[in-house]
Design a protein around this motif. Structure first.
Motif, PDB file in Angstrom:
ATOM      1  N   PRO A  32       0.836  -1.214   0.000  1.00 49.48           N
ATOM      2  CA  PRO A  32       0.000   0.000   0.000  1.00 49.48           C
ATOM      3  C   PRO A  32       0.868   1.260   0.000  1.00 49.48           C
ATOM      4  CG  PRO A  32      -0.671  -1.513   1.757  1.00 49.48           C
ATOM      5  CD  PRO A  32       0.608  -2.033   1.190  1.00 49.48           C
ATOM      6  N   ASN A  33       0.388   2.313  -0.644  1.00 51.05           N
ATOM      7  CA  ASN A  33       1.156   3.566  -0.710  1.00 51.05           C
ATOM      8  C   ASN A  33       1.502   4.100   0.669  1.00 51.05           C
ATOM      9  OD1 ASN A  33       1.217   3.514  -3.464  1.00 51.05           O
ATOM     10  ND2 ASN A  33      -0.402   5.025  -3.729  1.00 51.05           N
ATOM     11  N   LYS A  40       3.688   8.088  -8.377  1.00 51.24           N
ATOM     12  CA  LYS A  40       4.057   6.850  -9.060  1.00 51.24           C
ATOM     13  C   LYS A  40       4.673   5.904  -8.038  1.00 51.24           C
ATOM     14  CE  LYS A  40       5.283   4.037 -12.410  1.00 51.24           C
ATOM     15  NZ  LYS A  40       4.373   3.197 -13.121  1.00 51.24           N
ATOM     16  N   ALA A  41       4.030   4.767  -7.829  1.00 55.09           N
ATOM     17  CA  ALA A  41       4.566   3.738  -6.937  1.00 55.09           C
ATOM     18  C   ALA A  41       5.578   2.905  -7.723  1.00 55.09           C
ATOM     19  CB  ALA A  41       3.431   2.851  -6.436  1.00 55.09           C
ATOM     20  N   MET A  42       6.697   2.597  -7.084  1.00 54.72           N
ATOM     21  CA  MET A  42       7.732   1.808  -7.742  1.00 54.72           C
ATOM     22  C   MET A  42       8.651   1.174  -6.711  1.00 54.72           C
ATOM     23  SD  MET A  42      10.178   4.871  -9.211  1.00 54.72           S
ATOM     24  CE  MET A  42      11.455   3.782  -9.767  1.00 54.72           C
ATOM     25  N   GLU A  43       9.569   0.350  -7.183  1.00 48.99           N
ATOM     26  CA  GLU A  43      10.580  -0.294  -6.347  1.00 48.99           C
ATOM     27  C   GLU A  43      11.912   0.386  -6.637  1.00 48.99           C
ATOM     28  OE1 GLU A  43      11.865  -3.478  -3.721  1.00 48.99           O
ATOM     29  OE2 GLU A  43       9.842  -2.979  -4.373  1.00 48.99           O
ATOM     30  N   LEU A 100       7.133   5.757  -3.128  1.00 47.97           N
ATOM     31  CA  LEU A 100       6.129   6.524  -3.853  1.00 47.97           C
ATOM     32  C   LEU A 100       6.780   7.838  -4.253  1.00 47.97           C
ATOM     33  CD1 LEU A 100       3.113   6.556  -4.711  1.00 47.97           C
ATOM     34  CD2 LEU A 100       2.680   7.869  -2.627  1.00 47.97           C
ATOM     35  N   MET A 101       6.996   8.033  -5.554  1.00 49.07           N
ATOM     36  CA  MET A 101       7.544   9.297  -6.063  1.00 49.07           C
ATOM     37  C   MET A 101       6.384  10.267  -6.229  1.00 49.07           C
ATOM     38  SD  MET A 101      10.876   9.144  -6.615  1.00 49.07           S
ATOM     39  CE  MET A 101      11.085  10.562  -7.652  1.00 49.07           C
ATOM     40  N   ILE A 133       8.946   9.951  -1.530  1.00 47.56           N
ATOM     41  CA  ILE A 133       9.976  10.861  -2.029  1.00 47.56           C
ATOM     42  C   ILE A 133       9.262  11.912  -2.874  1.00 47.56           C
ATOM     43  CG2 ILE A 133      12.040  11.127  -3.435  1.00 47.56           C
ATOM     44  CD1 ILE A 133      12.655   8.156  -2.814  1.00 47.56           C
ATOM     45  N   ALA A 134       9.265  13.155  -2.402  1.00 46.20           N
ATOM     46  CA  ALA A 134       8.566  14.239  -3.098  1.00 46.20           C
ATOM     47  C   ALA A 134       9.566  15.280  -3.570  1.00 46.20           C
ATOM     48  CB  ALA A 134       7.533  14.877  -2.180  1.00 46.20           C
ATOM     49  N   VAL A 135       9.249  15.907  -4.695  1.00 44.26           N
ATOM     50  CA  VAL A 135      10.083  16.969  -5.243  1.00 44.26           C
ATOM     51  C   VAL A 135       9.314  18.277  -5.094  1.00 44.26           C
ATOM     52  CG1 VAL A 135      11.266  17.823  -7.291  1.00 44.26           C
ATOM     53  CG2 VAL A 135      11.162  15.371  -6.858  1.00 44.26           C
ATOM     54  N   PHE A 136       9.925  19.238  -4.388  1.00 45.28           N
ATOM     55  CA  PHE A 136       9.329  20.552  -4.146  1.00 45.28           C
ATOM     56  C   PHE A 136      10.208  21.630  -4.753  1.00 45.28           C
ATOM     57  CE2 PHE A 136       8.049  17.860  -0.594  1.00 45.28           C
ATOM     58  CZ  PHE A 136       6.690  18.102  -0.525  1.00 45.28           C
ATOM     59  N   GLY A 137       9.611  22.734  -5.157  1.00 43.99           N
ATOM     60  CA  GLY A 137      10.387  23.849  -5.681  1.00 43.99           C
ATOM     61  C   GLY A 137       9.483  24.894  -6.302  1.00 43.99           C
TER      62      GLY A 137
END
Length: 82
Positions: free
Chosen positions: A5-6, A50-53, A61-62, A12-16
C-alpha cells in the motif's frame, strides 16, 4: 512490490518554485512520461504519484508537486481554493 500500500512506502517528493523543472526531473528519473511538462507555468496543479521499487531502498512513492509562488491565473485560483 505492487501489493505494498502507498501508506507503507517511503515517500519521495520533489518541491520547488513553479517551472523549475520538477516534472522533468521526475520523468527523467522514472524513465517514463508520468508528469505533464510544459513551458507554461502552473502546468502541474495536483500531486502526481508513481509507486515503484527502488533497489536497495524497497517500495517507494515518487511525488511530483505543484510549484511554490505560482503567480499564474490558475495558481491564484488554486491558492484561493485552499
Amino acid at each position: 512490490m505492487n501489493s505494498t500500500p502507498n501508506a507503507n512506502r517511503k515517500h519521495i517528493a520533489v518541491f520547488g518554485k513553479t517551472n523549475a523543472g520538477k516534472s522533468s526531473l521526475i520523468n527523467k528519473f522514472l524513465g517514463q512520461e508520468i508528469s505533464l511538462v510544459s513551458e507554461k507555468e502552473g502546468t502541474t496543479t495536483d500531486p502526481v504519484q508513481k509507486a515503484m521499487e527502488l533497489i536497495p531502498v524497497g517500495p517507494i512513492l515518487m511525488i511530483d508537486t505543484a510549484g511554490f509562488e505560482d503567480k499564474s491565473e490558475l495558481g491564484e485560483i488554486r491558492i484561493k481554493k485552499h
